[in-house]
Design a protein around this motif. Structure first.
Motif, PDB file in Angstrom:
ATOM      1  N   PHE A  71       0.820  -1.210   0.000  1.00  0.00           N
ATOM      2  CA  PHE A  71       0.000   0.000   0.000  1.00  0.00           C
ATOM      3  C   PHE A  71       0.855   1.262   0.000  1.00  0.00           C
ATOM      4  O   PHE A  71       0.376   2.336   0.353  1.00  0.00           O
ATOM      5  CB  PHE A  71      -0.922   0.022   1.228  1.00  0.00           C
ATOM      6  CG  PHE A  71      -1.968  -1.052   1.234  1.00  0.00           C
ATOM      7  CD1 PHE A  71      -3.018  -1.015   0.337  1.00  0.00           C
ATOM      8  CD2 PHE A  71      -1.903  -2.097   2.130  1.00  0.00           C
ATOM      9  CE1 PHE A  71      -3.996  -1.995   0.334  1.00  0.00           C
ATOM     10  CE2 PHE A  71      -2.866  -3.085   2.136  1.00  0.00           C
ATOM     11  CZ  PHE A  71      -3.920  -3.045   1.235  1.00  0.00           C
ATOM     12  N   THR A  72       2.123   1.158  -0.386  1.00  0.00           N
ATOM     13  CA  THR A  72       3.018   2.310  -0.303  1.00  0.00           C
ATOM     14  C   THR A  72       2.527   3.496  -1.127  1.00  0.00           C
ATOM     15  O   THR A  72       2.788   4.640  -0.765  1.00  0.00           O
ATOM     16  CB  THR A  72       4.451   1.935  -0.728  1.00  0.00           C
ATOM     17  OG1 THR A  72       4.422   1.328  -2.018  1.00  0.00           O
ATOM     18  CG2 THR A  72       5.098   1.005   0.264  1.00  0.00           C
ATOM     19  N   LEU A  74      -0.274   4.669  -1.238  1.00  0.00           N
ATOM     20  CA  LEU A  74      -1.286   5.407  -0.474  1.00  0.00           C
ATOM     21  C   LEU A  74      -0.666   6.258   0.637  1.00  0.00           C
ATOM     22  O   LEU A  74      -1.378   6.976   1.323  1.00  0.00           O
ATOM     23  CB  LEU A  74      -2.298   4.438   0.145  1.00  0.00           C
ATOM     24  CG  LEU A  74      -3.120   3.603  -0.834  1.00  0.00           C
ATOM     25  CD1 LEU A  74      -4.004   2.624  -0.070  1.00  0.00           C
ATOM     26  CD2 LEU A  74      -3.951   4.496  -1.736  1.00  0.00           C
ATOM     27  N   THR A  76       0.899   6.782   4.301  1.00  0.00           N
ATOM     28  CA  THR A  76       0.702   6.123   5.589  1.00  0.00           C
ATOM     29  C   THR A  76      -0.657   5.444   5.610  1.00  0.00           C
ATOM     30  O   THR A  76      -1.676   6.084   5.351  1.00  0.00           O
ATOM     31  CB  THR A  76       0.786   7.142   6.741  1.00  0.00           C
ATOM     32  OG1 THR A  76       2.073   7.755   6.710  1.00  0.00           O
ATOM     33  CG2 THR A  76       0.574   6.475   8.092  1.00  0.00           C
ATOM     34  N   VAL A  77      -0.649   4.159   5.891  1.00  0.00           N
ATOM     35  CA  VAL A  77      -1.882   3.372   5.932  1.00  0.00           C
ATOM     36  C   VAL A  77      -1.963   2.739   7.312  1.00  0.00           C
ATOM     37  O   VAL A  77      -0.963   2.282   7.858  1.00  0.00           O
ATOM     38  CB  VAL A  77      -1.874   2.277   4.845  1.00  0.00           C
ATOM     39  CG1 VAL A  77      -3.121   1.419   4.929  1.00  0.00           C
ATOM     40  CG2 VAL A  77      -1.754   2.894   3.467  1.00  0.00           C
ATOM     41  N   ASP A  79      -4.238   0.031  10.049  1.00  0.00           N
ATOM     42  CA  ASP A  79      -5.179  -1.085  10.154  1.00  0.00           C
ATOM     43  C   ASP A  79      -5.517  -1.255  11.613  1.00  0.00           C
ATOM     44  O   ASP A  79      -4.637  -1.202  12.472  1.00  0.00           O
ATOM     45  CB  ASP A  79      -4.571  -2.375   9.596  1.00  0.00           C
ATOM     46  CG  ASP A  79      -5.473  -3.582   9.855  1.00  0.00           C
ATOM     47  OD1 ASP A  79      -6.690  -3.471   9.635  1.00  0.00           O
ATOM     48  OD2 ASP A  79      -4.960  -4.636  10.281  1.00  0.00           O
ATOM     49  N   ALA A  99     -10.986   6.877   8.857  1.00  0.00           N
ATOM     50  CA  ALA A  99     -11.114   7.146   7.420  1.00  0.00           C
ATOM     51  C   ALA A  99     -11.713   8.533   7.161  1.00  0.00           C
ATOM     52  O   ALA A  99     -11.364   9.187   6.180  1.00  0.00           O
ATOM     53  CB  ALA A  99     -11.961   6.069   6.750  1.00  0.00           C
ATOM     54  N   VAL A 103      -7.355   9.363   6.401  1.00  0.00           N
ATOM     55  CA  VAL A 103      -6.287   8.376   6.558  1.00  0.00           C
ATOM     56  C   VAL A 103      -6.743   7.069   5.916  1.00  0.00           C
ATOM     57  O   VAL A 103      -7.799   6.546   6.272  1.00  0.00           O
ATOM     58  CB  VAL A 103      -5.965   8.134   8.055  1.00  0.00           C
ATOM     59  CG1 VAL A 103      -4.900   7.063   8.221  1.00  0.00           C
ATOM     60  CG2 VAL A 103      -5.536   9.434   8.725  1.00  0.00           C
ATOM     61  N   PRO A 104      -5.974   6.546   4.952  1.00  0.00           N
ATOM     62  CA  PRO A 104      -6.351   5.255   4.354  1.00  0.00           C
ATOM     63  C   PRO A 104      -6.352   4.147   5.399  1.00  0.00           C
ATOM     64  O   PRO A 104      -5.405   4.011   6.171  1.00  0.00           O
ATOM     65  CB  PRO A 104      -5.277   5.006   3.299  1.00  0.00           C
ATOM     66  CG  PRO A 104      -4.675   6.343   3.024  1.00  0.00           C
ATOM     67  CD  PRO A 104      -4.789   7.109   4.317  1.00  0.00           C
ATOM     68  N   VAL A 105      -7.422   3.375   5.439  1.00  0.00           N
ATOM     69  CA  VAL A 105      -7.547   2.256   6.376  1.00  0.00           C
ATOM     70  C   VAL A 105      -7.566   0.978   5.550  1.00  0.00           C
ATOM     71  O   VAL A 105      -8.511   0.731   4.795  1.00  0.00           O
ATOM     72  CB  VAL A 105      -8.830   2.369   7.229  1.00  0.00           C
ATOM     73  CG1 VAL A 105      -8.951   1.183   8.174  1.00  0.00           C
ATOM     74  CG2 VAL A 105      -8.852   3.675   8.002  1.00  0.00           C
ATOM     75  N   ALA A 106      -6.529   0.177   5.683  1.00  0.00           N
ATOM     76  CA  ALA A 106      -6.444  -1.096   4.962  1.00  0.00           C
ATOM     77  C   ALA A 106      -7.048  -2.173   5.858  1.00  0.00           C
ATOM     78  O   ALA A 106      -6.348  -2.940   6.505  1.00  0.00           O
ATOM     79  CB  ALA A 106      -4.998  -1.427   4.629  1.00  0.00           C
TER      80      ALA A 106
END
Length: 133
Positions: A71-72, A74, A76-77, A79, A99, A103-106
């Motif tokens: 997920f680089t 994106l 900083t991701v 979880d 989110a 902030v991207p949430v994987a």
């Protein structure tokens, strides 16, 4: 190297090296190390513990035994991984809040995890409100 020697080494309170740990994980995932051999090793680990280097090597060997998502692109991701259980409701609330701040949430979510269900099962249990015209 064979699994019997690795089990005996840990049973005898010795430190497993990176190659032995990687051998165990690689061969367990291939099916050449049996469940009863894995159980014997995990019992020896439970009884005698692992040092920080062994724990790191085991974690990395397990992580690299399957696909790793990248997920680089994106940035900083984050979880929020659930430990599960009947009362686990934090993920359902926390992930959307994070989110909402951009902030991207994987979120990797489980389904059908025994009687407690996974996050996806819990989400599906919430009744949908029909769209009004």
């Amino acid at each position: 190297m064979n699994i019997g020697q690795i089990i005996a080494k840990k049973r005898d309170k010795q430190i497993l090296n990176k190659e032995e740990i990687e051998y165990f994980i690689a061969n367990y995932t291939k099916g050449t190390v049996t469940d009863y051999q894995a159980a014997a090793l995990t019992m020896a680990i439970y009884l005698n513990g692992m040092n920080e280097e062994e724990t790191t090597n085991l974690t990395l060997a397990m992580a690299h035994s399957g696909d790793i998502l990248d997920f680089t692109e994106l940035g900083t991701v984050v979880d929020k991984h659930s430990t599960g259980g009947i009362g686990d409701k934090v993920t359902l609330i926390l992930a959307p809040i994070i989110a909402s701040f951009g902030v991207p949430v994987a979120k990797m979510s489980g389904r059908g995890l025994g009687y407690t269900g996974g996050t996806i099962d819990k989400l599906e249990a919430i009744p949908r409100i029909p769209n009004k015209p």
